[in-house]
Design an enzyme around this catalytic site. Structure first.
Site, PDB file in Angstrom:
ATOM      1  N   SER A   1       0.857  -1.192   0.000  1.00 12.65           N
ATOM      2  CA  SER A   1       0.000   0.000   0.000  1.00 12.65           C
ATOM      3  C   SER A   1       0.885   1.231   0.000  1.00 12.65           C
ATOM      4  CB  SER A   1      -0.884   0.024   1.250  1.00 12.65           C
ATOM      5  OG  SER A   1      -0.132   0.393   2.385  1.00 12.65           O
ATOM      6  N   ASP A   2       0.339   2.361  -0.408  1.00  8.39           N
ATOM      7  CA  ASP A   2       1.082   3.600  -0.208  1.00  8.39           C
ATOM      8  C   ASP A   2       0.698   4.163   1.139  1.00  8.39           C
ATOM      9  OD1 ASP A   2       2.626   5.762  -0.218  1.00  8.39           O
ATOM     10  OD2 ASP A   2       1.814   6.692  -2.025  1.00  8.39           O
ATOM     11  N   TYR A   3       1.659   4.078   2.040  1.00 10.29           N
ATOM     12  CA  TYR A   3       1.478   4.592   3.387  1.00 10.29           C
ATOM     13  C   TYR A   3       0.141   4.099   3.955  1.00 10.29           C
ATOM     14  CZ  TYR A   3       3.800   7.446   6.824  1.00 10.29           C
ATOM     15  OH  TYR A   3       4.499   7.858   7.935  1.00 10.29           O
TER      16      TYR A   3
ATOM     17  N   GLY B   1      -2.705   4.167   2.851  1.00 10.28           N
ATOM     18  CA  GLY B   1      -3.699   4.111   1.771  1.00 10.28           C
ATOM     19  C   GLY B   1      -4.850   3.162   2.046  1.00 10.28           C
TER      20      GLY B   1
END
Ligand code: BGC
Length: 749
Positions: free
Chosen positions: A296-298, A300
């Site tokens: 995941s992005d951070y 997200g």
């Protein structure tokens, strides 16, 4: 010579982002190309790796599996996780000792001793900062991207980092978006070439090598198209554009063996990427056959709640896991909810095992089970002479000469030089966004442009800042004007500081910040021999600056050796040869403005009011994609096409042209090949870059450059995401920018 970077594939399914089409045959469609496994492992090694993964999976408890899905961002949270939920990896922790200490807790302090994967944003350098990726793209030279990746990978891995969150490959038509700095600009072909090269160079021939890191293709997908250019904002994109513009670099990165992929913060057609099964499972894992893991992005996954796709953490975890996001960065919805979700049947054991399997595969490929620790004595704490040389060469090749009226550049080393502007003494700002986070990076300031000019000048150098980067104060302008007037030449160093581009750094006005334009006008009025050097992370609107000064050298954020590279070019020790990887608009109101646009039914016509244009600004960009001058001149001539027809099923046409240095000094030209399909079932861009080659020529010397076009270069994805190569004429343009003239055509049969 550059050829088509990817093989278009046609995997038809019924999912939405793949298109709704059934199995109708598509003319010229290539079979789905087999995709390499997650690293450059041999088949035998892959089989034994997979056996080890299965053995491990059988030994793991449910909680141990769930723990692998967690990626922590601090030592404290990692320590907590190792004794509670379990942990798969850690990121943003630097220092070999600290990394070994936390690794020891995982390897020696947990039942199965599964090592952690250690990640970091090594975007354009770990200790040795290279130019920002947008600058690297301006080199139109894959070796620049590869050099950065190789130096970065070696520095990072030797310091305990296994995994970089790069390359970023978000094609972008939005200069207001600060993250345009991190990508390769507006063109899918250039981005695709560089994404593949960088992925391979980070990963080397084996991920287990002491100089390789696992790459992370990010951000899937279309993150570069946020409405209004505001970071994290909504993206709404057609299927054809998604597949033709935004996805090709990801497909190429997967084919290049990218070990991991990161999802993006945005929605696509109302569905956030972190909860988007069509995108992650459908396109990436099924269609592209991606075997690595998705991170995941951070936060997200947790952000699915404010997005409005999930009511709470449990919902968010369910959507993320179902979508195929394997590892959750920073937020903890997976480890908090996965057991209950499994028990209730909301997610399946197969989904959990698939995620864990993917993560373990990458850890095994990295050789972490054999060698979980890094040799602390080998940690990289400072750039070396060799890495500085690479960074300097990259910075030199990234420079783009936008304007040079009266050949005011290069300037003589003699006489009196006034170096003016708020960025003349910039140090870390030269590194730009996402500067190296490595141990020595923050204690190694780049040489300033002023110091580099002083080192090369044989006359007198004086300096006046004139103003701040973004302040409103004009008190320093008079002194700057006086210095310029008393000098033989003025060098203005203007632009943006490092915080003005990158993540969460959108600007609504992309002109020179603060009062820099006023400074430039005042200085240029006092000193006709004024040249402007720009340090910035995005395209700027330079209409007023170009009206004020005769020469503009675009340096981007050029990195550790950028000051020296700029001074070399200013004095003519090197000759700028880069080209714009993105259009520079005349005014922000023209945005989005990009060379590869579609025609309207009423294309711009200056003599007809009822055509597509603005009333208050001239048509087109100030500087187009592919533009860049040199201290010499070049001529492209004698374009030849090898055939008049191309078979849709595997034919090819080679296009060649002669490029000649018609000036008096050696220099580089980037020969560019564009195609256009003037009549198609889906309206095609007016130009599409399909080849480029940067050549260095001594004065008077000529060379023939050859490009090979195949059906992969002329086809496109349709509104159902099906690959099509249609019959008909293809126009070919060859030249030195996206405004290259028509050179010929051939017919696809
Ligand atoms: C960025 C990513 C980055 C991650 C980890 C996020 O905010 O969007 O590109 O890799 O942070 O630092």
């Amino acid at each position: 010579m550059t050829t088509t970077p990817t093989t278009p594939a046609d995997g038809l399914t019924r999912r939405r982002l793949l298109g709704t089409a059934g199995t109708a045959a598509v003319a010229g469609a290539a079979a789905l190309a087999p995709v390499a496994p997650a690293s450059a492992t041999t088949p035998g090694r892959t089989a034994s790796r997979d056996r080890r993964v299965e053995q491990l999976l059988r030994r793991m408890t449910r909680q141990e599996k769930i723990g692998q899905l967690r990626l922590a961002n601090t030592v404290e949270s990692a320590e907590e996780a190792l004794t509670t939920t379990g942990l798969g990896g850690i990121f943003s922790v630097v220092g070999a000792r600290a990394i070994n200490a936390i690794q020891r807790k995982a390897v020696e302090g947990t039942r199965l001793g599964i090592p952690l994967i250690v990640g970091l944003d090594v975007i354009h350098g770990y200790t040795t900062n290279f130019p920002i990726p947008l600058g690297q793209a301006a080199a139109f030279d894959a070796d620049v991207a590869a050099d950065d990746a190789r130096v970065s990978a070696a520095e990072a891995r030797r310091s305990g980092i296994h995994w970089t969150f790069a390359p970023m490959m978000d094609v972008c038509h939005e200069p207001r978006w600060g993250r345009i700095a991190e990508g390769n600009g507006e063109d899918p072909y250039l981005t695709t070439v560089l994404a593949a090269v960088k992925t391979k160079a980070y990963q080397g021939s084996s991920l287990a090598s002491a100089t390789s890191v696992a790459a992370c293709a990010k951000h899937l997908a279309a993150y570069g198209a946020p409405e209004g250019g505001r970071d994290y904002n909504t993206v709404d994109v057609s299927i054809q554009r998604l597949h033709n513009l935004y996805l090709p670099p990801f497909k190429a990165a997967v084919e290049a063996g990218a070990a991991t992929v990161m999802t993006s913060f945005n929605t696509i057609a109302g569905v956030p990427a972190h909860g988007n099964a069509d995108l992650v499972r459908g396109v990436l894992k099924d269609r592209y056959r991606f075997e690595g893991f998705v991170v995941s992005d951070y936060t997200g996954v947790q952000e699915l709640i404010p997005h409005g796709q999930a009511a709470d953490g449990r919902d968010a975890a369910r959507e993320g896991i179902r979508a195929g996001v394997d590892m959750e960065m920073t937020s903890t919805t997976y480890v908090e909810n996965a057991a209950a979700l499994l028990a209730s049947g909301a997610i399946t054991q197969r989904q959990l095992d698939d995620a864990v399997r993917r993560i373990l595969r990458v850890k095994l490929d990295l050789g972490l089970f054999e060698e979980p620790y890094v040799d602390e004595a080998g940690e990289v704490t400072a750039p070396t002479a060799a890495t500085r040389r690479s960074a300097r060469s990259a910075a030199a090749r990234s420079l783009v000469l936008l304007r040079n009226e009266g050949d005011v550049l290069p300037i003589p080393r003699t006489g009196r030089i006034a170096v003016i502007g708020p960025l003349a003494t910039a140090t870390y700002d030269l590194n730009g966004t996402w500067a190296g986070l490595g141990t020595g990076a923050s204690t190694t300031p780049p040489t300033t442009v002023l110091a580099a000019i002083e080192a090369l000048a044989t006359g007198t150098v004086v300096h006046e800042p004139g103003c701040d980067v973004s302040g409103r104060g004009t008190g320093g302008i008079d002194a700057a004007v006086a210095a310029a007037r008393a000098a033989d030449v003025a060098v203005l160093v203007l632009g943006e500081d490092a915080t003005m581009s990158g993540e969460a750094a959108a600007r609504s006005d992309i002109g020179l910040p603060g009062v820099q334009q006023r400074l430039a006008e005042a200085v240029a009025e006092a000193q006709p021999s004024t040249v402007a050097v720009l340090v910035n992370g995005r395209p700027l609107t330079l209409t007023a600056l170009a009206a004020a000064v005769p020469a503009i050298l675009e340096a981007w954020a050029p990195g550790l050796e950028g000051g020296r590279a700029i001074a070399d070019a200013v004095f003519g020790a090197t000759n700028p040869g880069g080209k714009l990887p993105v259009s520079f608009p005349r005014s922000v109101g023209q945005v989005p403005l990009y060379y590869n646009h579609e025609n309207t039914g009423r294309p711009y016509d200056p003599d007809n009011k009822f055509t597509s244009k603005y009333l208050d600004v001239e048509d087109g960009p100030l500087y187009p994609f592919g533009h860049g001058l040199s201290y010499t001149t070049f001529e492209v001539s004698d374009v030849r096409l090898s055939r008049a027809t191309m078979s849709r099923r595997g034919g090819s046409v080679s296009v060649s042209a002669v490029v000649r240095n018609t000036g008096r000094v050696a220099g580089d030209e980037v020969v560019q090949l564009y195609v256009r399909d003037p009549v198609a079932s889906i309206v095609q861009p007016v130009r599409r870059l399909r080849g480029f080659e940067r050549v260095r020529l001594e004065p008077g010397v000529r060379r023939r450059v050859t490009f090979e076009l195949t059906p992969g270069d002329v086809g496109f994805y349709d509104g159902d995401a099906r690959w099509r190569v249609e019959r008909g004429e293809i126009e070919v343009y060859v030249g030195t920018s996206s405004q290259a003239p028509l050179a010929g055509s051939f017919t696809v049969r």
